[in-house]
Design an enzyme around this catalytic site. Structure first.
Site, PDB file in Angstrom:
ATOM      1  N   GLY A   1      36.094 -67.620  38.917  1.00 37.94           N
ATOM      2  CA  GLY A   1      35.036 -67.125  39.793  1.00 37.94           C
ATOM      3  C   GLY A   1      34.483 -68.218  40.698  1.00 37.94           C
ATOM      4  O   GLY A   1      34.165 -67.980  41.863  1.00 37.94           O
ATOM      5  N   THR A   2      34.367 -69.423  40.159  1.00 39.51           N
ATOM      6  CA  THR A   2      33.821 -70.539  40.946  1.00 39.51           C
ATOM      7  C   THR A   2      34.673 -70.776  42.186  1.00 39.51           C
ATOM      8  O   THR A   2      34.151 -70.878  43.308  1.00 39.51           O
ATOM      9  CB  THR A   2      33.773 -71.816  40.076  1.00 39.51           C
ATOM     10  OG1 THR A   2      32.912 -71.565  38.972  1.00 39.51           O
ATOM     11  CG2 THR A   2      33.278 -73.007  40.861  1.00 39.51           C
TER      12      THR A   2
ATOM     13  N   GLN B   1      29.854 -60.418  36.938  1.00 39.03           N
ATOM     14  CA  GLN B   1      29.210 -59.863  35.742  1.00 39.03           C
ATOM     15  C   GLN B   1      29.309 -58.337  35.664  1.00 39.03           C
ATOM     16  O   GLN B   1      28.961 -57.754  34.644  1.00 39.03           O
ATOM     17  CB  GLN B   1      27.730 -60.278  35.711  1.00 39.03           C
ATOM     18  CG  GLN B   1      27.515 -61.774  35.491  1.00 39.03           C
ATOM     19  CD  GLN B   1      27.853 -62.239  34.078  1.00 39.03           C
ATOM     20  OE1 GLN B   1      27.984 -61.431  33.150  1.00 39.03           O
ATOM     21  NE2 GLN B   1      28.007 -63.539  33.896  1.00 39.03           N
TER      22      GLN B   1
ATOM     23  N   HIS C   1      37.540 -63.563  32.506  1.00 41.49           N
ATOM     24  CA  HIS C   1      37.064 -64.020  31.188  1.00 41.49           C
ATOM     25  C   HIS C   1      35.710 -63.431  30.815  1.00 41.49           C
ATOM     26  O   HIS C   1      35.253 -63.555  29.684  1.00 41.49           O
ATOM     27  CB  HIS C   1      37.076 -65.552  31.084  1.00 41.49           C
ATOM     28  CG  HIS C   1      35.978 -66.284  31.783  1.00 41.49           C
ATOM     29  ND1 HIS C   1      34.811 -66.648  31.157  1.00 41.49           N
ATOM     30  CD2 HIS C   1      35.872 -66.760  33.051  1.00 41.49           C
ATOM     31  CE1 HIS C   1      34.037 -67.329  32.008  1.00 41.49           C
ATOM     32  NE2 HIS C   1      34.660 -67.399  33.169  1.00 41.49           N
TER      33      HIS C   1
ATOM     34  N   THR D   1      51.463 -72.740  42.428  1.00 43.85           N
ATOM     35  CA  THR D   1      52.284 -71.760  41.701  1.00 43.85           C
ATOM     36  C   THR D   1      51.385 -70.735  41.018  1.00 43.85           C
ATOM     37  O   THR D   1      50.466 -71.109  40.281  1.00 43.85           O
ATOM     38  CB  THR D   1      53.149 -72.494  40.655  1.00 43.85           C
ATOM     39  OG1 THR D   1      53.900 -73.493  41.339  1.00 43.85           O
ATOM     40  CG2 THR D   1      54.070 -71.539  39.920  1.00 43.85           C
TER      41      THR D   1
ATOM     42  N   CYS E   1      27.027 -72.690  32.944  1.00 42.42           N
ATOM     43  CA  CYS E   1      27.362 -73.931  33.632  1.00 42.42           C
ATOM     44  C   CYS E   1      26.235 -74.932  33.533  1.00 42.42           C
ATOM     45  O   CYS E   1      26.442 -76.120  33.691  1.00 42.42           O
ATOM     46  CB  CYS E   1      27.636 -73.655  35.105  1.00 42.42           C
ATOM     47  SG  CYS E   1      28.800 -72.350  35.294  1.00 42.42           S
TER      48      CYS E   1
END
Ligand code: PLP
Length: 398
Positions: free
Chosen positions: A91-92, A198, A220, A256, A346
């Site tokens: 996501g970052t 979220q 995740h 890749t 984070c």
């Protein structure tokens, strides 16, 4: 999902079972997702850019996995001129790619004050480098204010290159008025990026009808693998790459492609959407049981549950235990076998005070004492009851 705590102290004390209530940080991988990843890996070397048969087979598998994600989220990626799903490391990276890569890089950018650090820190760094940033305010419930957006559109020297607003907040779970924000953006001719990290798997998300031009997805958070994410782009939207390298993904994101991880992500999204109504109902029931238990046992004067009056994700409880210190609480809860957090994952290492609660105008004591709990489809009523016992014992000191 209880796990025995490893006794690092060797003190011989009896270990407790850890109850995992930090599902906004990350979720346990669904065993069916583990199987999908393992099956894909077992198929052998898979570089989707290789020109031999194995490479072509990997390409086919990658395209199929991406098509599944698009299909279950309401966006047919197989048409000519279709929308695209860019594979990222999470996501970052997807958020960074959107903010850095969409629109005129010299024009202002607009973000809400409650975004995840992967948006906020980038916007702050852009601001330090001289780019104009418009900050969208929220109300006391944590909902982005539409009048703040209208004010920015009217007062910025030029229209922004991009507006970025999350679909639901990772600390409070509060759902944002994306349809209204999208309508305002489109009327002004400004692209909208939505960080839906979220939301997927907790509320319904349809990429085609959301009204966004770009959307971040992070498996995740929905029982898929970490280290992979996606940026969905509506058909025809141009984006500048952040990385330089090979020609993968039409030059927008070289490297890749992780074919097996994408297979796992596709399985996770497929399961999350297919099982949404059942799992959302389950999470909602547990979240309500948890919140009612806290209110009953601790009393309405002792706690503040944030965002309770507005639309929230079914999974999240953001609660201030008035008079307590969030860092000390977090440590005590950890020792008591409850995994939770005092803000976004984070920042849990250094744990600065919540920028989200501060943007909501919360009282200092509320910010100082806030803890975030998040249930998942794997959480159980027994875990909630045990958590309530442990938390209330700690808070009440008996
Ligand atoms: N956006 C939101 C709202 C999040 O909650 C998170 C993770 O906590 C991210 C972005 C970052 O995602 P990732 O951990 O995949 O980089």
């Amino acid at each position: 999902m209880s796990r025995p705590v490893v006794d690092h102290t060797n003190s011989g004390q009896q270990s407790v079972n850890v109850i995992y209530l930090d599902n906004n940080a990350t979720t346990a991988t669904d065993p069916r997702v583990c199987k999908a990843v393992a099956d894909a890996m077992a198929r052998g070397p898979a570089n989707a850019s290789s020109q031999h048969q194995l490479g072509m087979s990997a390409r086919h598998q990658l395209d199929q996995s991406l098509a599944v994600i698009g299909e279950v989220l309401g966006s047919d990626l197989t048409r000519v001129d279709a929308a695209r799903l860019i594979v990222t490391s999470g996501g970052t990276e997807a958020n960074n790619l959107a903010l850095n890569g969409i629109g005129d890089p010299t024009a202002p950018i607009v973000v809400s004050r409650i975004e995840h650090p992967s948006v906020l820190a980038l916007a702050e760094s852009m601001e330090r480098s001289g780019r104009l940033v418009g900050w969208l305010d929220v109300d006391s419930h944590g909902v982005v204010r539409l009048d703040s957006l209208a004010e920015l559109f009217a007062n910025l020297p030029t229209l922004p290159a991009l507006v970025s607003v999350m679909s639901a907040n990772n600390e409070t779970g509060v759902i944002q008025p994306i349809a209204d924000i999208a309508a305002a953006c489109h009327q002004a001719g400004v692209p909208l990026h939505v960080d839906a990290t979220q939301s997927v798997g907790k509320v319904e998300i349809n990429l085609s009808s959301l009204g966004a031009d770009a959307v971040t997805i992070t498996p995740h958070k929905l029982h898929g693998p970490a280290g992979i994410g996606f940026l969905w782009l509506r058909s025809g939207l141009e984006i500048r790459p952040s990385l330089r390298g090979g020609e993968q993904q039409l030059l927008t994101r070289p490297g890749t492609e992780p074919v097996a991880m994408v297979a796992g992500a596709a399985e996770a999204v497929r399961l999350a959407v297919g099982e949404l109504s059942k799992s959302a109902e389950h999470m909602n029931r547990l979240r309500d049981r948890f919140e009612c238990g806290l209110l009953d046992r601790l009393g309405e004067q002792a706690i503040v549950i944030h965002g309770r009056q507005v639309s929230r994700l079914p999974s999240t409880t953001c609660v201030s235990f008035l008079g307590h210190d969030r860092q000390q609480l977090l440590m005590s809860l950890d020792l008591a076998g409850i995994a939770c957090s005092s803000g976004s994952a984070c920042s849990s290492g250094s744990s600065p005070p919540s920028h989200v609660l501060m943007a909501m105008g919360c009282h200092r004591d509320e910010v100082q004492s806030v803890i975030r709990f998040g249930v998942s489809k794997f959480s159980t009523a027994v875990e909630i009851d045990h958590s309530l016992d442990r938390i209330c014992r700690l808070i009440l000191g008996r």
